[in-house]
Design an enzyme around this catalytic site. Structure first.
Site, PDB file in Angstrom:
ATOM      1  N   GLY A   1       0.822  -1.202   0.000  1.00  0.00           N
ATOM      2  CA  GLY A   1       0.000   0.000   0.000  1.00  0.00           C
ATOM      3  C   GLY A   1       0.856   1.252   0.000  1.00  0.00           C
ATOM      4  CD  GLU A   2       4.216   2.654   2.918  1.00  0.00           C
ATOM      5  OE1 GLU A   2       5.083   3.114   2.161  1.00  0.00           O
ATOM      6  OE2 GLU A   2       4.485   2.091   3.993  1.00  0.00           O
ATOM      7  N   GLY A   3       0.795   3.711  -1.668  1.00  0.00           N
ATOM      8  CA  GLY A   3       0.921   4.326  -2.989  1.00  0.00           C
ATOM      9  C   GLY A   3       2.146   3.790  -3.731  1.00  0.00           C
TER      10      GLY A   3
END
Lengths: 361, 361
Positions: free
Chosen positions: A326-328
């Site tokens: 995740g996180e981008g």
């Protein structure tokens, strides 16, 4: 029109697809031989309605929020990791910082629902010249409530999350950013994402629930049970995405949905990261299906429900690298490939320019 | 030892895999959550036997050669396109130039078998400040002979192609380049590549032969027939990769095989592009299976025989973007992802540095 916002999402104009295709077909390569790179370029032209799009300013929005359902033992990590990781983002030491720097993108970290009071003046804490994220406070809640015991948020809170995302899209459009990526941080947030996936795709909870950051088999069984009970208790209405988001969702998921809606209304391409981001994208898509035309699906996550949501929206992922952070992080990497497609479109020589013979009979 | 070269390829030292894994597992992310990016970093550490590898100088080698079998109507493009594309590479207008610039890699264009006499002083013809490729003459032949009528090359010519590739690897290792990518240019060269694939994997010609740059169904039938007849006529010995390369191969395929062997002996990671490059990689692998440990498979090409060769070697492709251009375009893109993996490994904060709590029980 998106209710309560007055904003419109336009359909893609086929004329721009044709203009882009014409240029692509005249470049010194066999027709269509650069596959999806050509698709990326064509979509950028059609989204921006500009035959020479520019991607000079890129940004990843990492929305952070906490989850009351973390009390149910659904995550391998303790809840304080959400706020600790926000500081890591600001310090430039997290995965998203590394990959955003690699892709030439800025990182904006949004506190939309963290259960911690950040000093609002907190800003990038560059250590040794490393570029960190920019902190932005758009706090709607201090963590959701435990959805196993009642609704995660009120409808009004869910609406405010979406509006916060839309407002960010407008603000960064005005600042000259040309492409957005979505990201998330929130301990336990694969749980509401799986819940949203189940309700909005009609699949069973088991079909869309995985091990998140790395729980064991027993914990997975418990996680599925928690999600099933939360859905039974809250009765989210699958035809009302805002009802789903509020009852079994999360603040960061709402922020991501809003960002995508805002990006689409401003004709800005938006790269959707992994499982949690795609839950946000699915909420946006169910609010307004035309938002799909502005999305790029960054990658195919290890989380089993991801593919099912992408299929429901109608997106084909760009990468398949077994990511589940995740996180981008996937969005940052995918931006590099989308940009590669655009450079092909803009920088390659045509058959005429290069004096290369075209295909024979 | 590679016969006639005296060079040795070493096995990968497991100690370096362990050292890299230890560092990866201490970074602020759930264990293994960056999937293949972590694998890339680990492999770079093990290949270079350096716990902090550097990828500052990158290069794509685009080997160019012509093919006598083009006379059999197996390609959609006329033969002169090979030399025209060499000039396009030098001018910086081809797909590989665009994507190599995007990846921060230099392009070296090698005439190893083009049926044209280039002025040996020809050099990058930068137009408007665009960076083009560097020309290098290592001509072994002026195109192969038509393999439907006899061997494409003599055994001695095939050996010289491999040695030219090895010498380039040594030269560019000495110049300080840290990662190589392979590429090809040669009208009709999917035909010898499919022939090599069939013989060295044991599959039928139909199973490994596709439409190349875009021939029709009838031309594909003819292409399969031409390859089948060439194999029957020349009787390449599947146990002797040099025999296969000489009888039904091509100069650029031999150069690529040699480059990979040279890279492996110098502990330099080499990113193998698509179908033609993988035919070269398969020849290298059959000469010395340890070369596999130094290869990264850039992508999964549209050409149907590609996957079969990758499986034979034991490589999992990084990208799947429907590419079928060659030149090294997929290798350039894959380098960006490999480099992303290395940056994760080198630049992310550890749990201790970032004061982030580790996984609970």
């Amino acid at each position: 029109m998106i209710s309560g916002t007055g904003l419109q999402i336009a359909s893609i104009n086929g004329k721009f697809n044709e203009l882009a295709q014409k240029r692509l077909d005249n470049l010194t390569k066999p027709l269509g031989s650069l596959g999806r790179l050509e698709e990326f370029a064509k979509r950028l032209v059609a989204i921006t309605e500009n035959t020479m799009p520019v991607l000079d300013k890129k940004v990843i929005f990492t929305f952070a929020g906490d989850h009351g359902v973390a009390d149910e033992g659904v995550s391998a990590f303790p809840r304080e990791v959400t706020r600790q990781m926000v500081f890591n983002f600001l310090n430039g030491g997290a995965g998203i910082n590394v990959l955003a720097r690699h892709a030439g993108a800025d990182v904006v970290v949004i506190d939309i629902g963290v259960d911690f009071d950040f000093d609002p003046s907190v800003s990038p804490l560059a250590k040794g010249g490393i570029k960190g994220g920019l902190f932005v406070s758009r706090k709607v809640i201090s963590g959701t409530k435990n959805m196993r015991k009642g609704p995660a948020m009120t409808r009004e809170e869910a609406e405010r999350c979406i509006h916060a995302g839309i407002a960010l899209a407008y603000e960064y459009s005005k600042k000259g950013y040309r492409i957005f990526g979505t990201g998330d941080m929130g301990i336990a947030n694969t749980t509401p994402s799986s819940a949203i996936a189940a309700v909005l795709t009609g699949k069973t909870v088991s079909e869309v629930t995985g091990k998140g950051t790395g729980i064991g088999d027993e914990a997975l069984k418990n996680k599925i049970k928690v999600i099933e009970e939360s859905i039974v208790l809250n009765k989210p209405d699958a035809k009302d995405p805002l009802d789903v988001l509020s009852k079994i969702g999360g603040a960061e998921i709402g922020g991501i949905a809003g960002l995508i809606i805002g990006a689409a209304s401003k004709r800005i391409p938006v790269v959707v990261d992994g499982f949690i981001s795609t839950a946000g994208a699915l909420v946006a898509y169910c609010i307004e299906p035309k938002t799909r035309d502005y999305m790029f699906a960054a990658h195919n996550s290890v989380e089993i429900g991801h593919k099912i949501m992408l299929e429901k929206i109608g997106l084909r992922p760009i990468l398949d690298l077994d990511l589940r952070l995740g996180e981008g992080t996937g969005a940052a990497l995918a931006m590099l490939l989308i940009e590669g497609g655009l450079k092909i479109y803009k920088e390659m020589a045509t058959f005429g320019e290069a004096e290369v013979s075209e295909k024979g009979n």
